[in-house]
Scaffold this active site. Structure first.
Site, PDB file in Angstrom:
ATOM      1  N   GLU A  62     -43.611 -81.788 -12.944  1.00  0.00           N
ATOM      2  CA  GLU A  62     -44.555 -80.506 -12.776  1.00  0.00           C
ATOM      3  C   GLU A  62     -44.620 -79.678 -14.421  1.00  0.00           C
ATOM      4  OE1 GLU A  62     -42.940 -78.552  -9.730  1.00  0.00           O
ATOM      5  OE2 GLU A  62     -43.334 -80.162  -8.159  1.00  0.00           O
ATOM      6  N   GLU A  93     -42.760 -85.975  -4.660  1.00  0.00           N
ATOM      7  CA  GLU A  93     -42.016 -84.982  -3.770  1.00  0.00           C
ATOM      8  C   GLU A  93     -42.693 -84.274  -2.725  1.00  0.00           C
ATOM      9  OE1 GLU A  93     -40.505 -81.713  -6.168  1.00  0.00           O
ATOM     10  OE2 GLU A  93     -39.834 -82.932  -7.622  1.00  0.00           O
TER      11      GLU A  93
HETATM   12  C1  GBH Z   1     -40.515 -78.562  -6.987  1.00  0.00           C
HETATM   13  O1  GBH Z   1     -41.202 -77.417  -7.583  1.00  0.00           O
HETATM   14  C2  GBH Z   1     -39.660 -78.867  -7.898  1.00  0.00           C
HETATM   15  O2  GBH Z   1     -39.914 -80.124  -8.658  1.00  0.00           O
HETATM   16  C3  GBH Z   1     -38.114 -79.111  -7.592  1.00  0.00           C
HETATM   17  O3  GBH Z   1     -37.279 -79.274  -8.331  1.00  0.00           O
HETATM   18  C4  GBH Z   1     -37.810 -77.969  -6.648  1.00  0.00           C
HETATM   19  O4  GBH Z   1     -36.623 -78.118  -6.285  1.00  0.00           O
HETATM   20  C5  GBH Z   1     -38.874 -78.209  -5.579  1.00  0.00           C
HETATM   21  O5  GBH Z   1     -39.747 -78.367  -5.722  1.00  0.00           O
HETATM   22  C6  GBH Z   1     -38.576 -77.018  -4.345  1.00  0.00           C
HETATM   23  O6  GBH Z   1     -39.067 -75.718  -5.080  1.00  0.00           O
HETATM   24  O7  GBH Z   1     -44.392 -68.940  -6.316  1.00  0.00           O
HETATM   25  O8  GBH Z   1     -45.640 -68.110  -8.189  1.00  0.00           O
HETATM   26  O9  GBH Z   1     -44.106 -69.720  -8.266  1.00  0.00           O
HETATM   27  C7  GBH Z   1     -42.211 -76.947  -6.778  1.00  0.00           C
HETATM   28  C8  GBH Z   1     -42.845 -75.922  -7.533  1.00  0.00           C
HETATM   29  C9  GBH Z   1     -43.592 -73.996  -6.159  1.00  0.00           C
HETATM   30  C10 GBH Z   1     -44.949 -74.573  -7.974  1.00  0.00           C
HETATM   31  C11 GBH Z   1     -44.206 -73.341  -5.550  1.00  0.00           C
HETATM   32  C12 GBH Z   1     -46.097 -73.707  -7.511  1.00  0.00           C
HETATM   33  C13 GBH Z   1     -46.120 -71.614  -6.361  1.00  0.00           C
HETATM   34  C14 GBH Z   1     -46.304 -70.610  -7.228  1.00  0.00           C
HETATM   35  N1  GBH Z   1     -43.952 -75.077  -7.004  1.00  0.00           N
HETATM   36  N2  GBH Z   1     -45.195 -72.687  -6.847  1.00  0.00           N
HETATM   37  S1  GBH Z   1     -45.021 -69.413  -7.642  1.00  0.00           S
END
Ligand code: GBH
Length: 464
Positions: free
Chosen positions: A172, A368
């Protein structure tokens, strides 16, 4: 008379990988053991107010000490593959000067333990734990960091390349760039849209150099990268909302897919961000490196994004997307998880179909997918988490639908194997198939873990 309908059984391809995923800083603990040096997450977590409850990854689930027990649990679940990440600060303590043998040995033992248990090792080289000393010289806003990453990838390819079944260079990169250097909500906590775009390019360069290094080292596994791609949907059919969706799709998806799979940045996204930067960080030859062929595409999916044009005067200052001041984000109607993320498996199906439509018929993996829910004690010492079963069932059905539609989808990894350190949320959110008691570090397979295990045994499950 009441006719009982036969349950619909979904069966998966016989070679399908049923996996689960973790990341080093989220599970390992032992942050000072065997020559590991600090990462940006150690530094970030030590700063007051950054992490819910002041939690850190110092101990976490204690996986570094307990990895053999954890591999036994994976075998008990019946996993065909396990996706973990390698902590760069355990390998290259000086960020490019010398290799830490003890750190390498740990992953060597882990990989062998997995293979002995009949579980395919899937290794991610970078799941957000940059060595702090590389941040001190600019981190991902510095081009040098990409070159150091290539050195690190070469070391790992030489050591594990004969045994790792699939590699992800990065996990990511959007999060590293836009949360780490854009909003500052993730480590290293720097803020600025130009930083985010600069970091994006250097992460992409690191990916390309990393693939080249793994290949040069003779790595035999599938070479790929895991992107947090999404299905970006407009709130209405208006031209304004379509344009909002186009902008966000550019800054979330195409800014990564296009350079990696087509060798160019999306022209509209470059144009959208012209006021911020002239993109001078892109040098001749970079896009050829970034687009060095990958063997598969890996996506992490949690929820769709619903956006509209912001009404005049409304500025969504909370947004992590540069130039998205003109865009408003909306909750998708329906149920949400403990993260507040909406539960909508159609987003996963649409994403998989879209990748094939726009980027060709390639091997895909969902590296994931999962949900945060609290669990509760059930009868006989069980750990009940029915919402997670519902989430997994729905999303696996979406995966199955994509396979039936012809998508070459080869595996699926639940996030996460274990409850763990959920970044800025610390231990306040639980994603695991296996419960971790943080007082004793005792592990208990949840009802969702049992359900997943059954699905693996039957290579499918009954819908409903
Ligand atoms: C993943 O990220 C990760 O790879 C992992 O390490 C983590 O534990 C897992 O998911 C659960 O979170 O709300 O503005 O940040 C997920 C990442 C989360 C990216 C939600 C986009 C929305 C934008 N995503 N996010 S914001």
């Amino acid at each position: 008379t009441v006719v009982q309908a036969e349950p619909v059984r979904l069966t998966f391809p016989s070679t399908f990988w049923w996996g689960a995923a973790t990341a080093a800083y989220q599970i390992e603990g032992s942050v000072d053991a065997d020559g590991r040096t600090p990462s940006i997450w150690d530094t970030f977590a030590a700063q007051p107010g950054r992490i819910t409850g002041g939690d850190t990854g110092a101990v976490s689930t204690g996986h570094y000490e307990r990895f053999r027990e954890d591999v036994k649990l994976m075998a008990e679940l019946g996993l065909s593959a396990y996706r973990f990440s390698i902590a760069w600060p355990r390998i290259r303590p000086a960020g490019g000067h010398g290799v830490n043998a003890a750190g390498l040995d740990f992953y060597d033992r882990l990989v062998d333990e997995l293979l002995t248990a009949g579980i395919q090792p899937v290794a991610t080289l970078y799941h957000w734990d940059l060595p702090q000393e590389l941040e001190d010289t600019g981190g991902w806003t510095s081009r040098e960091t990409a070159l150091r990453f290539a050195d690190y990838a070469a070391v790992m390819g030489a050591r594990l390349g004969d045994r790792v079944a699939m590699w992800n260079t990065l996990n990511e990169p959007w999060c590293s760039a836009f949360l780490g250097y854009g909003t500052g909500g993730h480590a290293p906590g720097r803020r600025g849209h130009v930083h985010a775009l600069t970091a994006t390019h250097h992460l992409l360069l690191a990916h390309g150099l990393g693939i080249e290094a793994l290949r040069a080292a003779g790595a035999t596994g599938t070479l790929s990268v895991a992107l947090n791609a999404g299905a970006v949907r407009p709130l209405t059919a208006s031209a304004e909302d379509a344009d909002a969706a186009r902008r966000i799709d550019g800054l979330l998806n195409r800014i990564f897919f296009d350079p990696i799979l087509r060798g160019s940045y999306p022209a509209d996204t470059v144009e959208d961000t012209r006021d911020l930067t002239d993109w001078g960080f892109v040098r001749a030859g970079d896009l050829a490196t970034i687009s060095t062929p990958v063997d598969a595409v890996c996506v992490n999916y949690y929820q769709p994004d619903l956006v509209s044009a912001a009404p005049a005067g409304v500025l969504d200052h909370g947004t992590c997307y540069p130039t998205a001041q003109a865009v408003q984000f909306h909750p998708t109607p329906g149920p949400v998880t403990h993260m507040g993320w909406s539960v909508d498996p159609t987003g996963l199906r649409d994403l998989l179909l879209r990748i094939r439509r726009d980027y060709g018929d390639r091997p895909l993996y969902v590296t994931e997918n999962g949900a945060a829910y609290d669990d509760r004690p059930g009868p006989d010492g069980d750990v009940d988490d029915p919402e997670r079963i519902g989430y997994l069932r729905g999303h696996l059905a979406a995966v199955h639908e994509a396979i039936l539609a012809g998508v070459d989808l080869r595996g699926y990894f639940v996030w996460s194997l274990l409850d763990n350190f959920e970044w800025a949320f610390g231990f306040s959110r639980r994603f695991g198939l296996i419960r971790v008691d943080y007082a004793t570090l005792e592990r208990t397979i949840k009802a969702s873990g049992r359900w997943y295990s059954e699905a693996i045994t039957h290579n499918g499950f009954d819908l409903s």
